[in-house]
Scaffold this motif. Structure first.
Motif, PDB file in Angstrom:
ATOM      1  N   PRO A   1       0.819  -1.217   0.000  1.00 33.50           N
ATOM      2  CA  PRO A   1       0.000   0.000   0.000  1.00 33.50           C
ATOM      3  C   PRO A   1       0.852   1.265   0.000  1.00 33.50           C
ATOM      4  O   PRO A   1       1.852   1.357   0.715  1.00 33.50           O
ATOM      5  N   ILE A   2       0.474   2.239  -0.816  1.00 35.84           N
ATOM      6  CA  ILE A   2       1.139   3.536  -0.832  1.00 35.84           C
ATOM      7  C   ILE A   2       0.734   4.285   0.433  1.00 35.84           C
ATOM      8  O   ILE A   2      -0.459   4.427   0.724  1.00 35.84           O
ATOM      9  N   VAL A   3       1.721   4.748   1.181  1.00 36.15           N
ATOM     10  CA  VAL A   3       1.428   5.319   2.502  1.00 36.15           C
ATOM     11  C   VAL A   3       0.959   6.764   2.434  1.00 36.15           C
ATOM     12  O   VAL A   3       0.478   7.306   3.427  1.00 36.15           O
ATOM     13  N   ALA A   4       1.102   7.402   1.291  1.00 38.34           N
ATOM     14  CA  ALA A   4       0.685   8.795   1.175  1.00 38.34           C
ATOM     15  C   ALA A   4       0.476   9.132  -0.290  1.00 38.34           C
ATOM     16  O   ALA A   4       1.065   8.505  -1.178  1.00 38.34           O
ATOM     17  N   ASP A   5      -0.378  10.109  -0.542  1.00 40.67           N
ATOM     18  CA  ASP A   5      -0.500  10.679  -1.875  1.00 40.67           C
ATOM     19  C   ASP A   5       0.462  11.851  -1.902  1.00 40.67           C
ATOM     20  O   ASP A   5       0.182  12.920  -1.362  1.00 40.67           O
ATOM     21  N   ALA A   6       1.634  11.619  -2.493  1.00 37.22           N
ATOM     22  CA  ALA A   6       2.710  12.606  -2.392  1.00 37.22           C
ATOM     23  C   ALA A   6       3.485  12.618  -3.701  1.00 37.22           C
ATOM     24  O   ALA A   6       4.526  11.976  -3.828  1.00 37.22           O
TER      25      ALA A   6
ATOM     26  N   SER B   1      18.143  14.676   9.800  1.00 41.48           N
ATOM     27  CA  SER B   1      16.755  14.493   9.365  1.00 41.48           C
ATOM     28  C   SER B   1      16.026  13.606  10.365  1.00 41.48           C
ATOM     29  O   SER B   1      16.642  12.982  11.227  1.00 41.48           O
ATOM     30  N   GLY B   2      14.706  13.568  10.245  1.00 38.96           N
ATOM     31  CA  GLY B   2      13.904  12.658  11.059  1.00 38.96           C
ATOM     32  C   GLY B   2      14.005  12.897  12.546  1.00 38.96           C
ATOM     33  O   GLY B   2      14.041  11.937  13.324  1.00 38.96           O
ATOM     34  N   ALA B   3      14.001  14.139  12.978  1.00 44.04           N
ATOM     35  CA  ALA B   3      14.115  14.438  14.409  1.00 44.04           C
ATOM     36  C   ALA B   3      13.020  13.753  15.217  1.00 44.04           C
ATOM     37  O   ALA B   3      13.227  13.382  16.382  1.00 44.04           O
ATOM     38  N   TYR B   4      11.868  13.567  14.610  1.00 44.79           N
ATOM     39  CA  TYR B   4      10.723  12.992  15.316  1.00 44.79           C
ATOM     40  C   TYR B   4      10.833  11.488  15.519  1.00 44.79           C
ATOM     41  O   TYR B   4      10.101  10.907  16.321  1.00 44.79           O
TER      42      TYR B   4
ATOM     43  N   TRP C   1      10.032  14.390   3.978  1.00 46.10           N
ATOM     44  CA  TRP C   1       8.670  14.514   3.451  1.00 46.10           C
ATOM     45  C   TRP C   1       8.375  13.327   2.528  1.00 46.10           C
ATOM     46  O   TRP C   1       9.261  12.875   1.808  1.00 46.10           O
ATOM     47  N   PRO C   2       7.178  12.766   2.533  1.00 41.90           N
ATOM     48  CA  PRO C   2       5.971  13.144   3.269  1.00 41.90           C
ATOM     49  C   PRO C   2       5.846  12.464   4.630  1.00 41.90           C
ATOM     50  O   PRO C   2       4.730  12.179   5.070  1.00 41.90           O
ATOM     51  N   HIS C   3       6.978  12.196   5.257  1.00 40.44           N
ATOM     52  CA  HIS C   3       7.020  11.646   6.611  1.00 40.44           C
ATOM     53  C   HIS C   3       6.229  10.340   6.702  1.00 40.44           C
ATOM     54  O   HIS C   3       5.235  10.235   7.434  1.00 40.44           O
ATOM     55  N   PRO C   4       6.668   9.316   5.956  1.00 43.80           N
ATOM     56  CA  PRO C   4       5.880   8.086   5.842  1.00 43.80           C
ATOM     57  C   PRO C   4       5.687   7.332   7.153  1.00 43.80           C
ATOM     58  O   PRO C   4       4.718   6.574   7.276  1.00 43.80           O
ATOM     59  N   THR C   5       6.557   7.532   8.128  1.00 49.74           N
ATOM     60  CA  THR C   5       6.378   6.845   9.410  1.00 49.74           C
ATOM     61  C   THR C   5       5.293   7.494  10.263  1.00 49.74           C
ATOM     62  O   THR C   5       4.795   6.870  11.207  1.00 49.74           O
TER      63      THR C   5
ATOM     64  N   THR D   1       1.851   8.382  10.508  1.00 51.51           N
ATOM     65  CA  THR D   1       0.574   8.112   9.860  1.00 51.51           C
ATOM     66  C   THR D   1      -0.576   8.946  10.425  1.00 51.51           C
ATOM     67  O   THR D   1      -1.645   8.985   9.835  1.00 51.51           O
ATOM     68  N   GLY D   2      -0.340   9.604  11.551  1.00 48.03           N
ATOM     69  CA  GLY D   2      -1.361  10.469  12.122  1.00 48.03           C
ATOM     70  C   GLY D   2      -1.048  11.922  11.825  1.00 48.03           C
ATOM     71  O   GLY D   2      -1.146  12.381  10.689  1.00 48.03           O
ATOM     72  N   HIS D   3      -0.623  12.644  12.852  1.00 47.56           N
ATOM     73  CA  HIS D   3      -0.289  14.055  12.707  1.00 47.56           C
ATOM     74  C   HIS D   3       1.050  14.201  11.989  1.00 47.56           C
ATOM     75  O   HIS D   3       2.061  13.661  12.429  1.00 47.56           O
ATOM     76  N   LYS D   4       1.049  14.933  10.889  1.00 48.40           N
ATOM     77  CA  LYS D   4       2.280  15.131  10.134  1.00 48.40           C
ATOM     78  C   LYS D   4       3.132  16.232  10.773  1.00 48.40           C
ATOM     79  O   LYS D   4       2.608  17.221  11.288  1.00 48.40           O
ATOM     80  N   PRO D   5       4.448  16.087  10.728  1.00 53.66           N
ATOM     81  CA  PRO D   5       5.323  17.128  11.267  1.00 53.66           C
ATOM     82  C   PRO D   5       5.196  18.442  10.503  1.00 53.66           C
ATOM     83  O   PRO D   5       4.716  18.484   9.362  1.00 53.66           O
ATOM     84  N   ASP D   6       5.673  19.504  11.129  1.00 56.46           N
ATOM     85  CA  ASP D   6       5.687  20.848  10.566  1.00 56.46           C
ATOM     86  C   ASP D   6       7.029  21.024   9.836  1.00 56.46           C
ATOM     87  O   ASP D   6       8.075  21.118  10.470  1.00 56.46           O
ATOM     88  N   ASP D   7       6.998  21.068   8.520  1.00 58.43           N
ATOM     89  CA  ASP D   7       8.243  21.151   7.764  1.00 58.43           C
ATOM     90  C   ASP D   7       8.968  22.477   7.955  1.00 58.43           C
ATOM     91  O   ASP D   7      10.201  22.530   7.848  1.00 58.43           O
ATOM     92  N   ALA D   8       8.239  23.537   8.248  1.00 54.04           N
ATOM     93  CA  ALA D   8       8.896  24.814   8.551  1.00 54.04           C
ATOM     94  C   ALA D   8       9.685  24.696   9.851  1.00 54.04           C
ATOM     95  O   ALA D   8      10.813  25.195   9.958  1.00 54.04           O
TER      96      ALA D   8
END
Length: 296
Positions: free
Chosen positions: A47-52, A212-215, A250-254, A256-263
């Motif tokens: 499955p594609i995890v995001a429309d990106a 990258s990937g601080a979250y 981006w698009p932060h595939p891990t 799946t709920g709230h997406k990080p703030d890229d700014a």
């Protein structure tokens, strides 16, 4: 602590919670060295995890002021690089590179085709081995296969995996790029043995680290601006500012709920780098060398 407040109502771009532009200024020829493209026009084995799409990603470039990009092959496309190669063309081959996923049966012809399409490295995403396309037993063999092309190995491994494979990493002749701050676990961070392993490789000029990937490893989370990751990121900046690149993931595939703030993620780099000179090196000079971007 710098101002990480990004006010606004609705997100400005897809797959991101950014509601305002970054506080840190844009830098000419800045590179986002880690992103994925998912496009339903291309067949996937999972499955594609995001429309990106590549067109969606242009919104991130406009938001951050970046112009160079590195598209990393998503797991859902296995070793079919049609989507990634298409994205490189759509985003502009002069300013876009890609990272492939290949297996030992890949032909020399296929490798040269990938190189012509903008690929400059292969990824071993073994953080979760159960779903990995490749295995540890393939690392050295494939490193030898891509060395003549001048490619590097991009490694998404746990800190424990990095420490356990110290001997392998040390003897490889191919440059190594460690994803996502080399995944130092918190709260221990730089106390983990993997920090010393990667530091030694950096000192020898054999490795790079992606800021990258601080979250991914933060226990503090977005509410506290991933503050517990700061010591690890700043330690990498002190250790080897000339061997670091930055990526949005981006698009932060891990996530799946709230997406990080890229700014916010872009502003974190300014916080970690400390000086404009170090930030420019990480955004422009280092990726130009690693990925082969030409001077403007």
């Amino acid at each position: 602590m710098p101002d990480f407040t990004h006010g606004g109502a609705a997100p400005l771009v897809t797959n991101s919670s950014a509601t305002a532009a970054p506080h840190s200024a844009a830098v000419a020829d800045a590179c986002d060295a880690h992103l994925h493209i998912y496009d339903a026009r291309f067949a996937a084995i999972a499955p594609i995890v995001a429309d990106a799409t590549a067109e969606d990603y242009r919104g991130i470039q406009a938001l951050l002021g970046t112009s160079r990009a590195v598209v990393v092959q998503p797991r859902c496309y296995w070793t079919d690089h049609s989507c990634t190669l298409d994205a490189i063309q759509r985003l502009g081959p002069a300013n876009t590179r890609g990272i492939a996923v290949v297996r030992p049966d890949v032909t020399d012809e296929a490798l040269h085709t990938l190189h012509a399409g903008g690929i400059r490295g292969i990824r071993f995403s073994l953080y979760t081995e159960a779903h990995a396309v490749v295995g540890f037993e393939m690392v050295e063999l494939l490193a030898n296969r891509v060395a003549e092309l001048g490619w590097h190995l991009q490694l998404h491994w746990t800190a424990d995996q990095i420490a356990a494979h110290r001997g392998l990493l040390s003897r490889l002749g191919t440059p190594l790029v460690f994803d996502h701050l080399a995944r130092m676990p918190l709260p221990g961070g730089t106390a983990h043995p993997a920090f010393a392993v990667v530091s030694e490789l950096l000192d020898r000029g054999k490795a790079w680290v992606k800021l990258s990937g601080a979250y991914l490893d933060s226990l503090a989370g977005a509410a506290r601006h991933y503050a517990d990751v700061d010591p690890v990121a700043k330690a990498w900046v002190r250790a080897a500012p000339e061997r670091l690149v930055w990526g949005s993931d981006w698009p932060h595939p891990t996530e799946t709920g709230h997406k990080p703030d890229d700014a916010l993620l872009y502003d974190l780099l300014a916080h970690w780098a400390g000086t404009r000179e170090a930030r420019r090196r990480i955004l422009v000079d280092n990726p130009a060398l690693l990925y082969g971007f030409q001077a403007a």
